[in-house]
Motif scaffolding. Structure first.
Motif, PDB file in Angstrom:
ATOM      1  N   ASN A  27      24.548 -29.887 -16.005  1.00  0.00           N
ATOM      2  CA  ASN A  27      23.834 -31.023 -16.580  1.00  0.00           C
ATOM      3  C   ASN A  27      22.328 -30.804 -16.514  1.00  0.00           C
ATOM      4  N   GLN A  28      21.646 -31.162 -17.595  1.00  0.00           N
ATOM      5  CA  GLN A  28      20.199 -31.050 -17.671  1.00  0.00           C
ATOM      6  C   GLN A  28      19.603 -32.323 -18.251  1.00  0.00           C
ATOM      7  N   ILE A  29      18.403 -32.661 -17.816  1.00  0.00           N
ATOM      8  CA  ILE A  29      17.606 -33.723 -18.438  1.00  0.00           C
ATOM      9  C   ILE A  29      16.382 -33.056 -19.050  1.00  0.00           C
ATOM     10  N   LEU A  30      16.235 -33.180 -20.372  1.00  0.00           N
ATOM     11  CA  LEU A  30      15.121 -32.561 -21.093  1.00  0.00           C
ATOM     12  C   LEU A  30      14.297 -33.658 -21.742  1.00  0.00           C
ATOM     13  N   LEU A  31      13.043 -33.771 -21.322  1.00  0.00           N
ATOM     14  CA  LEU A  31      12.177 -34.823 -21.838  1.00  0.00           C
ATOM     15  C   LEU A  31      11.431 -34.423 -23.104  1.00  0.00           C
ATOM     16  N   PHE A  32      11.346 -33.115 -23.361  1.00  0.00           N
ATOM     17  CA  PHE A  32      10.469 -32.654 -24.430  1.00  0.00           C
ATOM     18  C   PHE A  32      11.258 -31.978 -25.545  1.00  0.00           C
ATOM     19  N   SER A  33      10.729 -32.074 -26.741  1.00  0.00           N
ATOM     20  CA  SER A  33      11.356 -31.423 -27.889  1.00  0.00           C
ATOM     21  C   SER A  33      11.129 -29.920 -27.812  1.00  0.00           C
ATOM     22  N   SER A  34      11.927 -29.178 -28.561  1.00  0.00           N
ATOM     23  CA  SER A  34      11.752 -27.721 -28.589  1.00  0.00           C
ATOM     24  C   SER A  34      10.384 -27.356 -29.143  1.00  0.00           C
ATOM     25  N   GLN A  35       9.866 -28.153 -30.075  1.00  0.00           N
ATOM     26  CA  GLN A  35       8.546 -27.874 -30.646  1.00  0.00           C
ATOM     27  C   GLN A  35       7.458 -28.028 -29.581  1.00  0.00           C
ATOM     28  N   GLU A  36       7.569 -29.065 -28.760  1.00  0.00           N
ATOM     29  CA  GLU A  36       6.576 -29.276 -27.708  1.00  0.00           C
ATOM     30  C   GLU A  36       6.617 -28.159 -26.670  1.00  0.00           C
ATOM     31  N   ASN A 135      11.741 -26.298 -20.064  1.00  0.00           N
ATOM     32  CA  ASN A 135      11.806 -27.718 -20.409  1.00  0.00           C
ATOM     33  C   ASN A 135      12.337 -28.521 -19.230  1.00  0.00           C
ATOM     34  N   GLU A 136      13.367 -28.006 -18.606  1.00  0.00           N
ATOM     35  CA  GLU A 136      13.983 -28.690 -17.474  1.00  0.00           C
ATOM     36  C   GLU A 136      13.006 -28.811 -16.309  1.00  0.00           C
ATOM     37  N   GLN A 137      12.264 -27.742 -16.012  1.00  0.00           N
ATOM     38  CA  GLN A 137      11.338 -27.770 -14.888  1.00  0.00           C
ATOM     39  C   GLN A 137      10.158 -28.708 -15.148  1.00  0.00           C
ATOM     40  N   VAL A 138       9.603 -28.640 -16.346  1.00  0.00           N
ATOM     41  CA  VAL A 138       8.489 -29.534 -16.664  1.00  0.00           C
ATOM     42  C   VAL A 138       8.977 -30.982 -16.691  1.00  0.00           C
ATOM     43  N   SER A 139      10.196 -31.198 -17.160  1.00  0.00           N
ATOM     44  CA  SER A 139      10.770 -32.548 -17.181  1.00  0.00           C
ATOM     45  C   SER A 139      10.961 -33.069 -15.766  1.00  0.00           C
ATOM     46  N   ARG A 140      11.436 -32.214 -14.874  1.00  0.00           N
ATOM     47  CA  ARG A 140      11.595 -32.627 -13.478  1.00  0.00           C
ATOM     48  C   ARG A 140      10.246 -32.981 -12.857  1.00  0.00           C
ATOM     49  N   SER A 141       9.255 -32.161 -13.168  1.00  0.00           N
ATOM     50  CA  SER A 141       7.915 -32.432 -12.666  1.00  0.00           C
ATOM     51  C   SER A 141       7.420 -33.775 -13.174  1.00  0.00           C
ATOM     52  N   GLN A 142       7.667 -34.040 -14.441  1.00  0.00           N
ATOM     53  CA  GLN A 142       7.253 -35.302 -15.040  1.00  0.00           C
ATOM     54  C   GLN A 142       7.936 -36.474 -14.350  1.00  0.00           C
ATOM     55  N   TYR A 166      -2.541 -36.603 -22.666  1.00  0.00           N
ATOM     56  CA  TYR A 166      -1.127 -36.326 -22.909  1.00  0.00           C
ATOM     57  C   TYR A 166      -0.809 -34.869 -22.597  1.00  0.00           C
ATOM     58  N   MET A 167      -1.709 -33.960 -22.980  1.00  0.00           N
ATOM     59  CA  MET A 167      -1.475 -32.548 -22.696  1.00  0.00           C
ATOM     60  C   MET A 167      -1.465 -32.297 -21.192  1.00  0.00           C
ATOM     61  N   ALA A 168      -2.339 -32.984 -20.449  1.00  0.00           N
ATOM     62  CA  ALA A 168      -2.336 -32.834 -18.995  1.00  0.00           C
ATOM     63  C   ALA A 168      -1.013 -33.305 -18.411  1.00  0.00           C
ATOM     64  N   ALA A 169      -0.483 -34.408 -18.962  1.00  0.00           N
ATOM     65  CA  ALA A 169       0.789 -34.929 -18.475  1.00  0.00           C
ATOM     66  C   ALA A 169       1.931 -33.967 -18.742  1.00  0.00           C
ATOM     67  N   LEU A 170       1.856 -33.259 -19.854  1.00  0.00           N
ATOM     68  CA  LEU A 170       2.907 -32.298 -20.186  1.00  0.00           C
ATOM     69  C   LEU A 170       2.874 -31.078 -19.281  1.00  0.00           C
ATOM     70  N   GLY A 171       1.747 -30.871 -18.609  1.00  0.00           N
ATOM     71  CA  GLY A 171       1.666 -29.709 -17.733  1.00  0.00           C
ATOM     72  C   GLY A 171       1.373 -28.440 -18.492  1.00  0.00           C
ATOM     73  N   LEU A 172       0.525 -28.540 -19.522  1.00  0.00           N
ATOM     74  CA  LEU A 172       0.200 -27.361 -20.319  1.00  0.00           C
ATOM     75  C   LEU A 172      -0.445 -26.282 -19.468  1.00  0.00           C
ATOM     76  N   GLY A 173      -0.345 -25.057 -19.959  1.00  0.00           N
ATOM     77  CA  GLY A 173      -0.945 -23.925 -19.266  1.00  0.00           C
ATOM     78  C   GLY A 173       0.114 -23.117 -18.564  1.00  0.00           C
ATOM     79  N   THR A 174      -0.294 -22.335 -17.609  1.00  0.00           N
ATOM     80  CA  THR A 174       0.629 -21.402 -16.979  1.00  0.00           C
ATOM     81  C   THR A 174       1.606 -22.084 -16.046  1.00  0.00           C
ATOM     82  N   GLN A 175       1.565 -23.418 -15.935  1.00  0.00           N
ATOM     83  CA  GLN A 175       2.599 -24.110 -15.179  1.00  0.00           C
ATOM     84  C   GLN A 175       3.959 -23.946 -15.845  1.00  0.00           C
TER      85      GLN A 175
END
Length: 266
Positions: A27-36, A135-142, A166-175
């Protein structure tokens, strides 16, 4: 910190929340679209290319490209162009990012002694992308508030646009897939998927066990960066050993169609 609940709800509204299953049924929870997520991967890759020295060794680049291209050619979405870059660094490391980006450090090539062992690592890293682990890791972080705390700090600093927030919330960059380490369940999943990918691409899956034995020896008691959150060497090798009966027939079948071997001139 009073803004966190509001920001969190806003982020969920912007991104949506999808409960899904990984390729192995987890099971996974994905908050973001594939495009994001692809945009995050592209942004991360550009940052890494600016921070690291890109290898100009044509022979080395051909070799890594050959292995990576054979792996990506057997993916379900093999029409996606993958950008492969070799970085001059002693790090024993490699990574793959969403959107079709692969990075290999030259230090890894001292441990991965042949094309099959290199394919083990690249297959493993590409499997992370295939299984939506970033996606899963960034979603968990969110969801645990890490990303939103960063956004709250940015907001408090003042002069930050909505897009920047919004970009900061998404965790953009090498995170993305880089600073945020994958969990052990994800690492084990990438092992299972990666050894199947390498076998389908015509690489000897038995060499996967040799590769991780080499990794275990690297640096004495200190594990390479690539292994920071991975399962124990013995556990990993046992799992790969159990997979051999399933993947060796795939390897043998692919040998009949294999047109290109990957060799490096030394």
């Amino acid at each position: 910190m009073k803004l966190l609940p509001v920001l969190f709800v806003s982020a969920l509204a912007l991104t949506g929340c999808a409960a899904t299953e990984s390729p192995t049924g987890r099971n996974q929870i994905l908050l973001f679209s594939s495009q994001e997520i692809d945009q995050m991967g592209a942004s991360s890759f550009e940052q890494i290319k600016k921070q690291e020295k890109v290898s100009q060794d044509a022979n080395l680049n051909r070799y890594v490209d050959c292995v990576a291209n054979r792996i990506t050619s057997v993916l379900p979405t093999s029409n996606l162009p993958w950008d492969v870059v070799v970085f001059e660094s002693p790090q024993v490391n490699a990574f793959a990012l969403p959107g079709g980006h692969i990075g290999v450090y030259t230090g890894l090539l001292k441990v991965a002694e042949n094309e099959d062992q290199l394919a083990t690592v690249i297959g493993h890293e590409v499997a992370h992308v295939l299984a939506n682990h970033s996606n899963e890791q960034v979603s968990r972080s969110q969801m645990t508030g890490v990303g939103m705390q960063l956004a709250d700090v940015a907001l408090g600093a003042g002069g930050v646009s909505n897009k920047d927030l919004y970009m900061a919330a998404l965790g953009l960059g090498t995170q993305v897939g880089f600073i945020l380490p994958y969990g052990r369940e994800q690492e084990s999943e990438a092992d299972v998927m990666g050894v199947e990918l390498m076998a389908r691409a015509g690489f000897d899956p038995s060499q996967s066990m040799v590769l991780w034995q080499n990794m275990a020896k690297q640096g004495g008691g200190q594990s390479p960066e690539l292994l920071s959150t991975h399962p124990s060497h013995d556990h990993r090798i046992d799992d790969l050993s159990n997979m051999q009966a399933q993947v060796v027939p795939l390897y043998k079948a692919s040998q009949a169609q294999l047109k290109q071997a990957c060799r490096i001139d030394k």
